[in-house]
Design a protein around this motif. Structure first.
Motif, short mmCIF file in Angstrom:
data_model
loop_
_atom_site.label_atom_id
_atom_site.label_comp_id
_atom_site.label_asym_id
_atom_site.label_seq_id
_atom_site.Cartn_x
_atom_site.Cartn_y
_atom_site.Cartn_z
N LEU A 266 -14.89 28.69 37.35
CA LEU A 266 -13.79 27.73 37.37
C LEU A 266 -13.92 26.83 36.15
CD1 LEU A 266 -11.38 26.41 38.86
CD2 LEU A 266 -13.04 24.92 40.00
N THR A 267 -12.85 26.75 35.35
CA THR A 267 -12.82 25.87 34.18
C THR A 267 -11.99 24.64 34.53
OG1 THR A 267 -13.00 27.76 32.69
CG2 THR A 267 -12.24 25.69 31.74
N ILE A 268 -12.54 23.45 34.26
CA ILE A 268 -11.90 22.22 34.69
C ILE A 268 -11.86 21.20 33.56
CG2 ILE A 268 -12.50 22.48 37.14
CD1 ILE A 268 -14.90 20.67 36.65
N ASP A 269 -10.97 20.24 33.73
CA ASP A 269 -10.85 19.10 32.82
C ASP A 269 -11.75 17.98 33.37
OD1 ASP A 269 -10.17 16.91 31.33
OD2 ASP A 269 -8.04 16.89 31.86
N ARG A 413 -16.81 20.58 26.27
CA ARG A 413 -16.21 20.76 24.94
C ARG A 413 -14.81 20.16 24.90
NH1 ARG A 413 -19.29 24.50 22.28
NH2 ARG A 413 -20.46 26.03 23.51
N LYS A 414 -14.42 19.70 23.74
CA LYS A 414 -13.03 19.28 23.54
C LYS A 414 -12.19 20.53 23.33
CE LYS A 414 -13.87 14.66 21.66
NZ LYS A 414 -13.65 13.74 20.51
N ALA A 415 -11.07 20.60 24.06
CA ALA A 415 -10.23 21.80 23.99
C ALA A 415 -8.80 21.41 24.34
CB ALA A 415 -10.75 22.87 24.96
N PRO A 416 -7.84 22.19 23.89
CA PRO A 416 -6.44 21.93 24.26
C PRO A 416 -6.24 22.20 25.74
CG PRO A 416 -6.63 23.99 23.02
CD PRO A 416 -7.97 23.33 22.95
N TRP A 417 -5.50 21.30 26.39
CA TRP A 417 -5.31 21.40 27.84
C TRP A 417 -3.90 20.93 28.18
CZ3 TRP A 417 -8.83 23.73 30.84
CH2 TRP A 417 -8.71 23.63 32.23
N VAL A 418 -3.32 21.55 29.17
CA VAL A 418 -1.97 21.17 29.57
C VAL A 418 -2.04 19.97 30.51
CG1 VAL A 418 0.15 21.88 30.71
CG2 VAL A 418 -1.14 23.52 29.30
N ALA A 424 -2.66 18.57 25.28
CA ALA A 424 -3.47 17.40 24.91
C ALA A 424 -4.92 17.87 24.70
CB ALA A 424 -3.42 16.33 25.99
N VAL A 425 -5.64 17.10 23.91
CA VAL A 425 -7.05 17.40 23.70
C VAL A 425 -7.84 16.73 24.83
CG1 VAL A 425 -9.05 17.12 22.18
CG2 VAL A 425 -6.77 17.56 21.21
N ARG A 426 -8.53 17.56 25.60
CA ARG A 426 -9.29 17.06 26.74
C ARG A 426 -10.74 17.57 26.68
NH1 ARG A 426 -6.67 13.12 29.33
NH2 ARG A 426 -7.45 13.74 31.40
#
Length: 466
Positions: A266-269, A413-418, A424-426
């Motif tokens: 599971l990948t999470i913000d 890690r900082k990554a693009p996220w919806v 947005a960079v999250r």
């Protein structure tokens, strides 16, 4: 003249039926006077490095093993010369006492690690095998753990002490050839030299590196055949499989081929969690505490288990039972110079965030120093491996034997996220959960992982779970 006797100390079982230990170093030498419970040696079991305290007060008469030797439980490792007046076994059922007259000075001086032989090694002992006592070291009932770290196995040390009659050196009793250290044995193997032929010049006849390098294999008075110069660098390096690495390898193989593993991801913000961590570090309430993403994630795992207790269980094959734990001993995988260890925090579910931070800091510091006690390495119920510190995003961790689940924390890690239909960079993290499918169904594992992800995505979700 005060009567004395020789008391022999045999290597005890230092935890959970371990069959052997390696002598890392002696803290005493022959002739030293020691006190009761004084540390005399440091040994390494398959699980931890343990300090051995002396079960007697007296004088070291002989050291039967050299540093680097792997000794089986129950074998004598050191003998003490003690006064007859203070030689009571204190009710110890395994201490068999035999009085002996005080040895003459020349006798005491002639006793060495090579010349002194225990009753167990004597011809009389061979003719009549000793009967196992009910609580002989390595046998009998297992000592119950209290859940607290045990740095020194004093009770087991007392149970390992036996008494033999002092006797002078005899030419009829062959002396055991002193052993060399593992690096010297390796050098001898690489050079094709039989250590049985090499005379030792080290302490007590120990074969040193120089002895091996200077050995020609020819009798005195003959010239050695010139040989080609050795290569400047070895093409391969061989390391004995022992200690923690040996134990870990066996445990992982057993786990992989016994428990049917299932791994979910599971990948999470985790932006909200990282912001919370920043605020906590600046708070006076957490001043002096070491807070990391692992600290918060560990607390989140403990909270998520409350609604998903099946992940905190064990499969008992022998009794054909499923054991549901009503407490959490949280294991933390730690990479150490001695290999992978998984010490656990006892009753972690009862700790506050500050207490958990302290426990994690102490656990990792102790593990890296190689001082984790056997009790801290046993009794875990669920584990966490923080692979993110190595820059790894996800993996398929193998269960710690006897546990139903293990969580792997990936790198943040900082990554693009919806976010609200916009990019947005999250700060993003991947979670990996391996579980034993005999104990945990896919739905149960998925719900636990979803709950864990919800807490780390939005820490305020904890209010809905407690």
């Amino acid at each position: 003249m005060t009567a004395t006797m020789i008391k022999e100390f045999r290597l005890p079982d230092l935890g959970e039926g371990l069959t052997e230990s390696e002598i890392l170093s002696w803290k005493v030498a022959v002739g030293d006077t020691v006190t009761l419970n004084q540390v005399i040696a440091e040994v390494e079991t398959a699980k931890a490095v343990v300090e051995l305290p002396s079960p007697f007060a007296g004088v070291v008469a002989a050291l039967h093993e050299q540093p680097g030797s792997v000794v089986e439980v129950g074998k004598p490792i050191v003998s003490f010369e003690v006064d007859d007046a203070g030689a009571s076994n204190g009710g110890n059922p395994t201490a068999v006492e035999t009085k002996a007259a005080a040895p003459q000075p020349e006798m005491a001086q002639s006793q060495t690690p090579q010349s002194q032989t225990s009753q167990a090694e004597s011809p009389e002992a061979d003719a009549t095998p000793a009967k196992r006592e009910p609580n002989l070291v390595g046998y009998g009932a297992v000592v119950e753990e209290t859940g607290r770290p045990v740095r020194r196995a004093r009770g087991l040390v007392q149970a390992a002490a036996t008494t033999v009659q002092a006797r002078p050196k005899s030419d009829d009793v062959p002396a055991e050839r002193p052993r060399s250290t593992p690096p010297v044995r390796k050098l001898a193997r690489d050079l094709g030299i039989d250590l049985q032929l090499v005379p030792g010049t080290g302490p007590g006849g120990l074969i040193t590196r120089e002895d091996v390098q200077n050995f020609t294999g020819e009798p005195e008075g003959t010239s050695a055949v010139p040989t080609a110069p050795a290569a400047t660098g070895e093409r391969e390096t061989r390391t004995p499989i022992k200690g923690v690495r040996k134990f870990t390898a066996a445990a992982m193989v057993q786990s992989a081929f016994t428990a049917p593993h299932v791994t979910e991801f599971l990948t999470i913000d985790v932006t909200a969690t990282m912001e919370l961590l920043t605020r906590l570090k600046a708070s006076k309430a957490f001043e002096g505490y070491k807070l990391t993403p692992l600290t918060v994630a560990a607390k989140a795992v403990l909270i998520a288990l409350r609604n998903n207790p099946t992940l905190n269980s064990r499969w008992d094959e022998a009794r054909q039972e499923i054991i549901q734990f009503n407490y959490v001993n949280l294991g933390i995988a730690a990479a150490t110079p001695r290999g992978l260890t998984v010490p656990n925090i006892k009753d972690a579910d009862r700790l506050s965030l500050r207490e958990l931070a302290t426990a994690l800091s102490e656990l990792t510091d102790t593990a890296r120093a190689g001082k984790t006690s056997p009790s801290d390495l046993s009794g875990g119920t669920i584990s966490i491996t923080n692979i993110g510190v190595f820059g790894i995003d996800a993996g398929t961790p193998i269960l710690n034997p006897g546990e139903a689940a293990i969580v792997a924390l990936g790198a943040v890690r900082k990554a693009p996220w919806v976010v609200d239909d916009e990019i947005a960079v999250r700060q993003v993290m991947s979670l990996s959960l391996s579980f034993d499918h005999r104990l945990v169904d896919g739905e149960q594992g998925s719900r636990f992982l979803a709950d864990l992800g919800a807490i780390l995505s939005d820490p305020a979700m904890v209010l809905t779970m407690v």
